[in-house]
Design an enzyme around this catalytic site. Structure first.
Site, PDB file in Angstrom:
ATOM      1  N   ASN A   9       0.866  -1.188   0.000  1.00  0.00           N
ATOM      2  CA  ASN A   9       0.000   0.000   0.000  1.00  0.00           C
ATOM      3  C   ASN A   9       0.901   1.236   0.000  1.00  0.00           C
ATOM      4  OD1 ASN A   9      -1.892   1.992   0.370  1.00  0.00           O
ATOM      5  ND2 ASN A   9      -2.179   1.568   2.555  1.00  0.00           N
ATOM      6  N   TRP A  10       0.952   1.905  -1.135  1.00  0.00           N
ATOM      7  CA  TRP A  10       1.850   3.069  -1.245  1.00  0.00           C
ATOM      8  C   TRP A  10       1.255   4.346  -0.668  1.00  0.00           C
ATOM      9  CZ3 TRP A  10       4.275   2.873  -6.874  1.00  0.00           C
ATOM     10  CH2 TRP A  10       5.185   1.816  -6.923  1.00  0.00           C
ATOM     11  N   LYS A  11       0.003   4.314  -0.273  1.00  0.00           N
ATOM     12  CA  LYS A  11      -0.650   5.520   0.259  1.00  0.00           C
ATOM     13  C   LYS A  11      -0.440   6.688  -0.712  1.00  0.00           C
ATOM     14  CE  LYS A  11       0.517   3.669   4.749  1.00  0.00           C
ATOM     15  NZ  LYS A  11       0.098   3.737   6.114  1.00  0.00           N
ATOM     16  N   HIS A  95      -9.520   1.088   4.460  1.00  0.00           N
ATOM     17  CA  HIS A  95      -8.254   1.270   5.177  1.00  0.00           C
ATOM     18  C   HIS A  95      -8.493   2.218   6.358  1.00  0.00           C
ATOM     19  CE1 HIS A  95      -4.162   2.508   6.086  1.00  0.00           C
ATOM     20  NE2 HIS A  95      -3.774   1.402   5.483  1.00  0.00           N
ATOM     21  N   GLU A  97      -6.926   4.647   7.444  1.00  0.00           N
ATOM     22  CA  GLU A  97      -6.729   6.080   7.146  1.00  0.00           C
ATOM     23  C   GLU A  97      -7.975   6.646   6.456  1.00  0.00           C
ATOM     24  OE1 GLU A  97      -2.963   5.599   5.192  1.00  0.00           O
ATOM     25  OE2 GLU A  97      -2.066   5.068   7.125  1.00  0.00           O
ATOM     26  N   GLU A 167      -5.509  -4.981  10.549  1.00  0.00           N
ATOM     27  CA  GLU A 167      -4.523  -3.918  10.738  1.00  0.00           C
ATOM     28  C   GLU A 167      -4.829  -3.168  12.031  1.00  0.00           C
ATOM     29  OE1 GLU A 167      -2.463  -2.821   6.859  1.00  0.00           O
ATOM     30  OE2 GLU A 167      -4.195  -1.511   7.028  1.00  0.00           O
ATOM     31  N   GLY A 173       2.226   2.449  10.669  1.00  0.00           N
ATOM     32  CA  GLY A 173       3.150   3.575  10.521  1.00  0.00           C
ATOM     33  C   GLY A 173       3.812   4.009  11.815  1.00  0.00           C
ATOM     34  N   SER A 213       3.246  -1.953  10.370  1.00  0.00           N
ATOM     35  CA  SER A 213       4.707  -1.924  10.540  1.00  0.00           C
ATOM     36  C   SER A 213       5.387  -3.251  10.221  1.00  0.00           C
ATOM     37  CB  SER A 213       5.079  -1.452  11.957  1.00  0.00           C
ATOM     38  OG  SER A 213       4.594  -0.137  12.163  1.00  0.00           O
ATOM     39  N   GLY A 234       2.815  -1.006   4.310  1.00  0.00           N
ATOM     40  CA  GLY A 234       2.811   0.409   3.931  1.00  0.00           C
ATOM     41  C   GLY A 234       4.225   0.907   3.698  1.00  0.00           C
ATOM     42  N   GLY A 235       4.777   1.589   4.690  1.00  0.00           N
ATOM     43  CA  GLY A 235       6.075   2.253   4.563  1.00  0.00           C
ATOM     44  C   GLY A 235       7.175   1.421   3.921  1.00  0.00           C
TER      45      GLY A 235
HETATM   46  C1  PEP Z   1      -0.762   0.174   5.780  1.00  0.00           C
HETATM   47  O1  PEP Z   1      -0.647   1.201   5.120  1.00  0.00           O
HETATM   48  O2  PEP Z   1      -1.731  -0.556   5.593  1.00  0.00           O
HETATM   49  C2  PEP Z   1       0.275  -0.156   6.758  1.00  0.00           C
HETATM   50  C3  PEP Z   1       0.169  -1.260   7.440  1.00  0.00           C
HETATM   51  O3  PEP Z   1       1.309   0.742   6.905  1.00  0.00           O
HETATM   52  P1  PEP Z   1       2.733   0.461   7.646  1.00  0.00           P
HETATM   53  O4  PEP Z   1       3.266  -0.834   7.107  1.00  0.00           O
HETATM   54  O5  PEP Z   1       3.588   1.639   7.270  1.00  0.00           O
HETATM   55  O6  PEP Z   1       2.456   0.375   9.107  1.00  0.00           O
END
Ligand code: PEP
Length: 249
Positions: A9-11, A95, A97, A167, A173, A213, A234-235
């Site tokens: 997930n590049w957001k 998601h 966010e 999640e 994040g 994470s 994500g990150g």
């Molecule tokens: C996500 O964006 O779904 C996520 C889990 O982000 P991260 O891996 O950065 O915590």
């Protein structure tokens, strides 16, 4: 056996040029990797470049959201057919966010899920508790509510492609990761809700991803848990090398 799905997930990161650069580096590193499915979810504007880059490869492309109507006066929104036209096979729905900052609710998740399935997309529905809910002992109730509402008026047959990502919001994040055991417990509860709402057959087959994470350092411990069928990253998915290390945990 459930084939794992490792999703990026590049957001709101990367331009089309940066997307091309990512795939130039990433594709050779994962060429021929067929143990797991790989899917990348770039911002909408990067989808044409991403779809072109992955043609003929083992990587799927998806949108980070969609709207449930087919077309109309819905400024800023993207329909399932538009995602399909860009080469998407997958879509992320609900998601945290989107829930936190953009008013996504359990009911809109349900509408989006039904629209995605109707269009033949593979939806990844995100569920998870915030820190206050975990600390108040409400995690199970929250996950149950999110599942029940997401599955409203849906049948197991229609939901065959459904994927769910657990999640925990406090892990997204933040660098804090759920322990494999804690994630497994949540996955067990979600699987039993799938059984109740959509039938035991789907509950056995459905893939439950962990997100929050996930990094190269913790991927193996999480991915080797029986109950964890992949990751939503994500990150650490923004860098081709670290995402490759996760894919090849
Ligand atoms: C996500 O964006 O779904 C996520 C889990 O982000 P991260 O891996 O950065 O915590």
């Amino acid at each position: 056996m459930r084939k794992k799905l490792i999703a990026a997930n590049w957001k709101m990161y990367k331009t089309p040029d940066q997307t091309s650069a990512f795939f130039r580096e990433f594709l050779p590193m994962v060429a021929g990797h067929d143990r797991d499915e790989i899917a990348v979810f770039p911002p909408f504007i990067d989808l044409p470049v991403a779809a072109e880059a992955v043609k003929g490869s083992n990587i799927a492309i998806g949108g980070q959201d969609l709207y449930w109507e087919k077309e109309g006066a819905f400024t800023g929104e993207i329909s399932p057919a538009m995602l399909l036209a860009l080469g998407c096979t997958h879509v992320i729905i609900g998601h945290s966010e989107r829930r936190q900052y953009f008013g996504e609710t359990d009911d809109t998740v349900n509408l989006k899920l039904k629209a995605a399935l109707e269009a033949g997309l593979t939806p990844i529905v995100c569920v998870g508790e915030v820190l206050e809910e975990r600390e108040a002992g409400l995690t199970d109730d929250v996950l149950r509510r999110q599942c029940v509402r997401a599955f409203h008026k849906l049948s197991g047959k229609k939901a065959a492609k459904l994927v769910i990502a657990y999640e925990p919001v406090w892990a997204i994040g933040t660098g804090r990761t759920a322990t494999p055991q804690l994630a497994s417990e949540a996955h067990g509860l979600i699987r039993s809700e799938v059984g109740k709402g959509l039938g035991e057959e789907l509950a056995r087959k459905i893939r439950l991803l962990y997100g929050g994470s996930v990094k190269p350092e913790n991927a193996k411990a999480l991915m080797t848990e029986e109950e964890i069928d992949g990751a939503l990253v994500g990150g650490a998915s923004l860098d081709p090398k670290s995402f490759t290390e996760i894919v090849k945990y």
